[in-house]
Design an enzyme around this catalytic site. Structure first.
Site, PDB file in Angstrom:
ATOM      1  N   LEU A 154     -16.232 -38.038  27.761  1.00 29.57           N
ATOM      2  CA  LEU A 154     -15.345 -38.138  28.924  1.00 29.57           C
ATOM      3  C   LEU A 154     -14.586 -39.452  28.804  1.00 29.57           C
ATOM      4  O   LEU A 154     -15.101 -40.423  28.255  1.00 29.57           O
ATOM      5  CB  LEU A 154     -16.151 -38.154  30.225  1.00 29.57           C
ATOM      6  CG  LEU A 154     -16.877 -36.858  30.630  1.00 29.57           C
ATOM      7  CD1 LEU A 154     -17.691 -37.086  31.901  1.00 29.57           C
ATOM      8  CD2 LEU A 154     -15.908 -35.703  30.820  1.00 29.57           C
ATOM      9  N   ASP A 155     -13.356 -39.485  29.341  1.00 32.01           N
ATOM     10  CA  ASP A 155     -12.586 -40.736  29.360  1.00 32.01           C
ATOM     11  C   ASP A 155     -13.379 -41.806  30.113  1.00 32.01           C
ATOM     12  O   ASP A 155     -14.185 -41.486  30.984  1.00 32.01           O
ATOM     13  CB  ASP A 155     -11.246 -40.542  30.095  1.00 32.01           C
ATOM     14  CG  ASP A 155     -10.327 -39.562  29.382  1.00 32.01           C
ATOM     15  OD1 ASP A 155     -10.565 -39.300  28.192  1.00 32.01           O
ATOM     16  OD2 ASP A 155      -9.383 -39.065  30.036  1.00 32.01           O
ATOM     17  N   LYS A 156     -13.063 -43.047  29.807  1.00 29.99           N
ATOM     18  CA  LYS A 156     -13.784 -44.182  30.400  1.00 29.99           C
ATOM     19  C   LYS A 156     -13.836 -44.095  31.931  1.00 29.99           C
ATOM     20  O   LYS A 156     -14.862 -44.367  32.547  1.00 29.99           O
ATOM     21  CB  LYS A 156     -13.102 -45.488  29.972  1.00 29.99           C
ATOM     22  CG  LYS A 156     -13.842 -46.733  30.424  1.00 29.99           C
ATOM     23  CD  LYS A 156     -13.185 -47.995  29.882  1.00 29.99           C
ATOM     24  CE  LYS A 156     -13.965 -49.232  30.334  1.00 29.99           C
ATOM     25  NZ  LYS A 156     -13.394 -50.466  29.792  1.00 29.99           N
ATOM     26  N   THR A 183     -13.341 -41.386  33.842  1.00 34.21           N
ATOM     27  CA  THR A 183     -13.704 -40.068  34.375  1.00 34.21           C
ATOM     28  C   THR A 183     -15.216 -40.036  34.568  1.00 34.21           C
ATOM     29  O   THR A 183     -15.960 -40.542  33.735  1.00 34.21           O
ATOM     30  CB  THR A 183     -13.265 -38.953  33.395  1.00 34.21           C
ATOM     31  OG1 THR A 183     -11.840 -39.002  33.244  1.00 34.21           O
ATOM     32  CG2 THR A 183     -13.657 -37.571  33.891  1.00 34.21           C
TER      33      THR A 183
END
Length: 303
Positions: free
Chosen positions: A141-143, A145
Site C-alpha cells: 500500500l502507498d505510504k 494509504t
C-alpha cells in the site's frame, strides 16, 4: 476449521476430502502450483513425509492422511529488523497473517537500516510471540494509504499467494473519499497508467502505460462538503492506480495534493477496507475487514 499446524520447523497438514485420489506430486504441482525449484529441493532431500513415513511422490492421498513439510526458512527473516510500532494484526494462523497498516508508514523498508515500515512492525509481533519464520508481504500500500496487508510466513505459502494475486484470486476492496459529486452510481475506469516524466514519484494516464481497470460503486454523497464516498476494486494493481484514475475523472481523492486534491485531510482519503481469498491450505473462504485507524477519523461512512 484449520487442517494445518506448525511444529518444530515442520508444517503438518491433514489431507482434505477434496484432495482424495491426488498423488503427492499432483498436490504440489497442480493443486498448489508450488515452484518447481522448491518441489525439486524437497524431493531430493526426502524430507516431505506422510503419516510420519518416507513415501514416493506417486503415493495417493486419502482424507485423514497427514503430510509433513520442512520449513527451514527462518534464517530468511534475520534480515528484517524488528521494531515495536504498535501494529494491529487482523488475522493470523501458522502460515499467513493480515496486518492493518497505519498512515505515514511504508509497507517495507525503502532503504537499508530503515526500521519504521509495516514489515518491521510485523517482525516485532513475530518476535514477541516467539515465532521463528520468514515474513514476506504479498502486496503493498502507498505510504499514506491505510488498511489490510497480507503476509506469508513461509516460502511455499509466499509463492502460492503471489500466484493467487497475479491470477486475481485475491480480491481487495478499497474505500475512497473523492472530491465532487460522481453522477454515476457505479462504473469502471479503464485507462492505462505510466510514469510521469516530469515527476519522480507521480504516475499518469498514458496510452503507452500498463493496463489498469478500476471498478467503483458510490456508497454516499455529501453535497455540503462536496465529497463522494466510493468503494473500489481493482483488476490490476498499478502504483497509485485509484488516485490516478479518479484524478483523471476530475474527482481527485480528498487530501491527495500529489494528484490535484485539496489539502482538507493530512493524507489522501484511501483505505484498504477488505481482503477476500480462498485460504491456500485449508481452502476456506477468508474475508478480513480492516477498521479505520485515523485519529481524528477521516472516513465518516454516514456522509
Amino acid at each position: 476449521m484449520e487442517n494445518f499446524k506448525k511444529t518444530n520447523q515442520h508444517l503438518i497438514i491433514d489431507v482434505l476430502q477434496s484432495w482424495n485420489g491426488l498423488t503427492l506430486e499432483k498436490l504440489f504441482r497442480e493443486r498448489w502450483k508450488a515452484p518447481k525449484k522448491l518441489v525439486h529441493e524437497w524431493r531430493m532431500s526426502k524430507e516431505v513425509t506422510m503419516n510420519e513415513n518416507n513415501v514416493t511422490w506417486s503415493t495417493i492421498l486419502n482424507a485423514g492422511d497427514t503430510i509433513s513439510i520442512p520449513l527451514l526458512d527462518h534464517a530468511e527473516n534475520e534480515t528484517v529488523q524488528a521494531a515495536d510500532l504498535g501494529i494491529t494484526i487482523l488475522y493470523e494462523d501458522d502460515v499467513l497473517l493480515i496486518a492493518n497498516k497505519p498512515a505515514g508508514m511504508e509497507t517495507h523498508p525503502s532503504q537499508p537500516g530503515d526500521a519504521h515500515s509495516l514489515l518491521n512492525g510485523v517482525a516485532h509481533h513475530l518476535q514477541k510471540t516467539s515465532q521463528t519464520c520468514m515474513i514476506k508481504h504479498i502486496h503493498r500500500l502507498d505510504k499514506d494509504t491505510t488498511g489490510a496487508v497480507l503476509f506469508a510466513k513461509n516460502r511455499l505459502i509466499g509463492s502460492m499467494l503471489d500466484r493467487m494475486l497475479e491470477e486475481r484470486e485475491i480480491k481487495r476492496t478499497y474505500l475512497a473519499l473523492v472530491e465532487g459529486n460522481i453522477k454515476k452510481d457505479e462504473g469502471e475506469i479503464k485507462e492505462k497508467i505510466g510514469r510521469d516524466r516530469h515527476h519522480a514519484t507521480r504516475r499518469r494516464v498514458s496510452p503507452t502505460g500498463q493496463t489498469a481497470v478500476t471498478h467503483y460503486r458510490v456508497l454516499n454523497r455529501d453535497s455540503k462538503k462536496n465529497l463522494t464516498l466510493v468503494s473500489c476494486t481493482l483488476e490490476s494493481g498499478r502504483t497509485h492506480q485509484i488516485r490516478v484514475h479518479f484524478s483523471h475523472l476530475k474527482h481527485p481523492l480528498a487530501g491527495d495534493t500529489l494528484y490535484g486534491g485539496k489539502k482538507i485531510f493530512p493524507r489522501q482519503a484511501l483505505h484498504a477496507r477488505k481482503i477476500e481469498f480462498i485460504h491456500p491450505i485449508s481452502e476456506e473462504k477468508m474475508i478480513v475487514e480492516a477498521p479505520f485507524i485515523d485519529r481524528p477519523e477521516i472516513f465518516d461512512l454516514n456522509i
